[in-house]
Design a protein around this motif. Structure first.
Motif, mmCIF file in Angstrom:
data_model
loop_
_atom_site.group_PDB
_atom_site.id
_atom_site.type_symbol
_atom_site.label_atom_id
_atom_site.label_comp_id
_atom_site.label_asym_id
_atom_site.label_seq_id
_atom_site.Cartn_x
_atom_site.Cartn_y
_atom_site.Cartn_z
ATOM 1 N N GLY A 190 24.279 90.203 34.332
ATOM 2 C CA GLY A 190 24.419 89.502 35.608
ATOM 3 C C GLY A 190 24.585 88.009 35.429
ATOM 4 O O GLY A 190 25.377 87.364 36.145
ATOM 5 N N MET A 191 23.880 87.428 34.469
ATOM 6 C CA MET A 191 24.013 85.993 34.201
ATOM 7 C C MET A 191 25.400 85.682 33.649
ATOM 8 O O MET A 191 25.994 84.655 33.990
ATOM 9 C CB MET A 191 22.921 85.539 33.237
ATOM 10 C CG MET A 191 21.522 85.595 33.816
ATOM 11 S SD MET A 191 20.237 85.209 32.622
ATOM 12 C CE MET A 191 20.441 83.437 32.436
ATOM 13 N N GLN A 192 25.944 86.571 32.802
ATOM 14 C CA GLN A 192 27.298 86.364 32.293
ATOM 15 C C GLN A 192 28.320 86.358 33.437
ATOM 16 O O GLN A 192 29.243 85.540 33.454
ATOM 17 C CB GLN A 192 27.644 87.450 31.280
ATOM 18 C CG GLN A 192 26.897 87.340 29.959
ATOM 19 C CD GLN A 192 27.300 88.417 28.977
ATOM 20 O OE1 GLN A 192 28.285 89.115 29.165
ATOM 21 N NE2 GLN A 192 26.519 88.563 27.907
ATOM 22 N N LYS A 193 28.132 87.285 34.389
ATOM 23 C CA LYS A 193 29.035 87.315 35.547
ATOM 24 C C LYS A 193 28.958 86.011 36.329
ATOM 25 O O LYS A 193 29.976 85.461 36.765
ATOM 26 C CB LYS A 193 28.665 88.490 36.462
ATOM 27 C CG LYS A 193 29.004 89.856 35.908
ATOM 28 C CD LYS A 193 30.483 90.162 36.038
ATOM 29 C CE LYS A 193 30.751 91.626 35.688
ATOM 30 N NZ LYS A 193 32.167 91.968 35.808
ATOM 31 N N ARG A 194 27.741 85.496 36.513
ATOM 32 C CA ARG A 194 27.580 84.264 37.281
ATOM 33 C C ARG A 194 28.169 83.065 36.535
ATOM 34 O O ARG A 194 28.740 82.169 37.159
ATOM 35 C CB ARG A 194 26.111 84.046 37.612
ATOM 36 C CG ARG A 194 25.637 84.935 38.761
ATOM 37 C CD ARG A 194 24.227 84.614 39.186
ATOM 38 N NE ARG A 194 23.246 85.274 38.331
ATOM 39 C CZ ARG A 194 21.946 85.051 38.385
ATOM 40 N NH1 ARG A 194 21.461 84.152 39.231
ATOM 41 N NH2 ARG A 194 21.120 85.706 37.603
ATOM 42 N N VAL A 195 28.046 83.045 35.220
ATOM 43 C CA VAL A 195 28.690 81.977 34.454
ATOM 44 C C VAL A 195 30.205 82.094 34.586
ATOM 45 O O VAL A 195 30.910 81.086 34.718
ATOM 46 C CB VAL A 195 28.264 82.039 32.971
ATOM 47 C CG1 VAL A 195 29.097 81.068 32.134
ATOM 48 C CG2 VAL A 195 26.785 81.709 32.827
ATOM 49 N N GLY A 196 30.711 83.328 34.593
ATOM 50 C CA GLY A 196 32.151 83.521 34.800
ATOM 51 C C GLY A 196 32.611 82.998 36.151
ATOM 52 O O GLY A 196 33.683 82.386 36.267
ATOM 53 N N ILE A 197 31.800 83.228 37.188
ATOM 54 C CA ILE A 197 32.145 82.701 38.511
ATOM 55 C C ILE A 197 32.078 81.179 38.505
ATOM 56 O O ILE A 197 32.935 80.501 39.087
ATOM 57 C CB ILE A 197 31.211 83.306 39.580
ATOM 58 C CG1 ILE A 197 31.447 84.810 39.703
ATOM 59 C CG2 ILE A 197 31.428 82.626 40.929
ATOM 60 C CD1 ILE A 197 30.481 85.512 40.641
ATOM 61 N N ALA A 198 31.055 80.612 37.863
ATOM 62 C CA ALA A 198 30.944 79.145 37.770
ATOM 63 C C ALA A 198 32.165 78.559 37.076
ATOM 64 O O ALA A 198 32.681 77.513 37.492
ATOM 65 C CB ALA A 198 29.662 78.761 37.030
ATOM 66 N N ASP A 241 23.516 96.568 37.649
ATOM 67 C CA ASP A 241 22.526 97.306 38.417
ATOM 68 C C ASP A 241 22.632 96.914 39.896
ATOM 69 O O ASP A 241 23.257 95.905 40.245
ATOM 70 C CB ASP A 241 21.122 97.012 37.887
ATOM 71 C CG ASP A 241 20.744 95.546 38.046
ATOM 72 O OD1 ASP A 241 20.312 95.144 39.143
ATOM 73 O OD2 ASP A 241 20.900 94.780 37.067
ATOM 74 N N PRO A 242 22.040 97.710 40.793
ATOM 75 C CA PRO A 242 22.192 97.444 42.234
ATOM 76 C C PRO A 242 21.747 96.050 42.666
ATOM 77 O O PRO A 242 22.396 95.424 43.520
ATOM 78 C CB PRO A 242 21.335 98.534 42.886
ATOM 79 C CG PRO A 242 21.348 99.648 41.899
ATOM 80 C CD PRO A 242 21.357 99.000 40.550
ATOM 81 N N LEU A 243 20.637 95.557 42.094
ATOM 82 C CA LEU A 243 20.152 94.239 42.506
ATOM 83 C C LEU A 243 21.122 93.143 42.070
ATOM 84 O O LEU A 243 21.427 92.215 42.842
ATOM 85 C CB LEU A 243 18.762 93.982 41.916
ATOM 86 C CG LEU A 243 17.615 94.795 42.520
ATOM 87 C CD1 LEU A 243 16.305 94.476 41.803
ATOM 88 C CD2 LEU A 243 17.478 94.518 44.005
ATOM 89 N N THR A 244 21.630 93.224 40.843
ATOM 90 C CA THR A 244 22.582 92.220 40.367
ATOM 91 C C THR A 244 23.901 92.335 41.119
ATOM 92 O O THR A 244 24.550 91.328 41.416
ATOM 93 C CB THR A 244 22.809 92.374 38.855
ATOM 94 O OG1 THR A 244 21.538 92.370 38.185
ATOM 95 C CG2 THR A 244 23.656 91.241 38.316
ATOM 96 N N THR A 245 24.304 93.570 41.438
ATOM 97 C CA THR A 245 25.506 93.770 42.249
ATOM 98 C C THR A 245 25.368 93.063 43.596
ATOM 99 O O THR A 245 26.304 92.399 44.072
ATOM 100 C CB THR A 245 25.755 95.277 42.468
ATOM 101 O OG1 THR A 245 26.054 95.886 41.209
ATOM 102 C CG2 THR A 245 26.914 95.511 43.429
ATOM 103 N N ALA A 246 24.192 93.191 44.211
ATOM 104 C CA ALA A 246 23.959 92.521 45.500
ATOM 105 C C ALA A 246 24.024 91.007 45.341
ATOM 106 O O ALA A 246 24.541 90.302 46.221
ATOM 107 C CB ALA A 246 22.605 92.940 46.061
ATOM 108 N N THR A 247 23.536 90.479 44.209
ATOM 109 C CA THR A 247 23.577 89.034 43.962
ATOM 110 C C THR A 247 25.015 88.538 43.859
ATOM 111 O O THR A 247 25.380 87.518 44.457
ATOM 112 C CB THR A 247 22.812 88.691 42.672
ATOM 113 O OG1 THR A 247 21.449 89.081 42.817
ATOM 114 C CG2 THR A 247 22.882 87.199 42.381
ATOM 115 N N ILE A 248 25.854 89.251 43.094
ATOM 116 C CA ILE A 248 27.260 88.845 42.926
ATOM 117 C C ILE A 248 27.997 88.961 44.258
ATOM 118 O O ILE A 248 28.802 88.082 44.623
ATOM 119 C CB ILE A 248 27.936 89.706 41.845
ATOM 120 C CG1 ILE A 248 27.225 89.536 40.493
ATOM 121 C CG2 ILE A 248 29.412 89.335 41.720
ATOM 122 C CD1 ILE A 248 27.161 88.126 39.976
#
Length: 356
Positions: free
Chosen positions: A257-265, A285-292
């Protein structure tokens, strides 16, 4: 012999070295104070006490009258302030109503009507046809999710928008400009207005988080190092990552999830007008999916970014989408709101949604 009445003790000034009667009793041979003098002193003291009492009484009455007046003045001031606020609110409401009823200027109307991203009758083939007469559009601040079965050409649409591929037929427009006939350099200029989030984040393994997010800034801007650092920190904070904790980490030290957020940044680093996402919630996972999903919605609401999201996640797609484009059998078979798609009685749509 001197008469005591001819020279009263109360009239004679006391000598400087007169003893303090409160400390020592008078001597036995001291001259006694005449009774008449004592009566005068008592009367004077009584008069002074009466005058002091009257002064205090008068002062209290004045204070009481002021206390009675003060609350009324405060209440009057409050009423005046409330009336002024109500008048101001009414004026603002009238202005807002007038603005809502006013006709937009031709330029503003044209800008609102113009699509930021538009595919018009696009067809593309390799060994076999991939897309046929695909058409849809996305306006400023909209999120269009492209859904469909695996292998139907959803990611190919992103490559066409980036002009990494050129359509066999049809047109792709970015802000009203047909990008099919652009030169390589002109296409690079168009891409400066886009951010891309790849499937699996696609971070550079050998670079730190800071260098990954700074990469497009170094390649395509003239910002100095202080400005780059400030921009990188700003974008990491926007995706809910603490810069002080992650700047020097490598991608291998981050969760998925952190890698995805760095990709968005990294995609946001150049402040793009358009964001493209290829399976942004895949493998999470569902929680990280909700965050993205929340981050993509945040970009839409806060920054009015136009987003095209390719995804298999129907639940996430319906949460974030302004419009849904369903790609089936090389065509866009549905384009509309999530509510319209869920209400459709088309058999294939109902089968695809699987009772969502």
């Amino acid at each position: 012999m001197t008469d005591a009445r001819d020279g009263r003790a109360g009239d004679a000034p006391a000598p400087d070295d007169a003893p303090d009667e409160s400390v020592a009793p008078p001597k036995e041979n001291a001259t006694p104070i005449p009774s008449g003098a004592a009566s005068d002193a008592e009367r004077d003291a009584e008069g002074d006490a009466q005058r002091e009492a009257e002064r205090r009484f008068t002062g209290r009455r004045a204070e009481d009258r002021a206390a009675e007046v003060r609350p009324e003045r405060v209440r009057a001031a409050i009423r005046t302030e409330i009336a002024a606020d109500e008048a101001a609110d009414a004026a603002e409401a009238a202005e807002a109503a007038e603005a809502a009823q006013a006709e937009p200027s031709p330029a503003a109307a044209a800008e609102a009507a113009r699509a930021v991203v538009e595919l018009r009758d696009v067809s593309l083939s390799f060994d076999r046809p991939i897309l046929e007469n695909v058409s849809f559009e996305a306006h400023r601040g909209e999120t269009v999710t492209v859904v469909g079965e695996s292998g139907t050409g959803k990611s190919t649409i992103l490559k066409l928008i980036l002009r990494l591929l050129v359509a066999d037929r049809g047109h792709v427009y970015i802000n009203g400009q047909d990008i099919e006939a652009l030169t390589f350099q002109e296409a690079l200029d168009i891409r400066q207005h886009m951010g891309m989030v790849f499937q699996g984040a696609a971070l550079f393994d050998s670079l730190s988080v800071f260098e990954n997010v700074a990469y497009p800034l170094r390649e395509h801007t003239k910002l100095d190092e202080d400005q780059i650092l400030s921009r990188v920190r700003e974008k990491l904070e926007y995706v809910d990552l603490d810069p002080d904790q992650v700047l020097e980490l490598s991608p291998a030290e981050l969760s998925g999830g952190m890698q995805k957020r760095v990709g968005i940044a990294r995609g946001l680093a150049a402040n793009p007008q358009i964001m493209l996402y290829d399976e942004p919630t895949s493998g999470l996972d569902p929680l990280t999916t909700a965050t993205i999903t929340h981050l993509i919605m945040k970009l839409q609401h806060d920054l009015q970014v136009t987003s095209i999201v390719v995804t298999h996640d129907i639940r996430s797609a319906f949460r974030m989408a302004s419009k849904v484009a369903l790609l089936h059998d090389r065509h866009i078979t549905f384009f509309g709101t999530p509510e319209e798609m869920a209400a459709s009685d088309d058999p294939y749509i109902q089968t695809f949604l699987g009772g969502y």
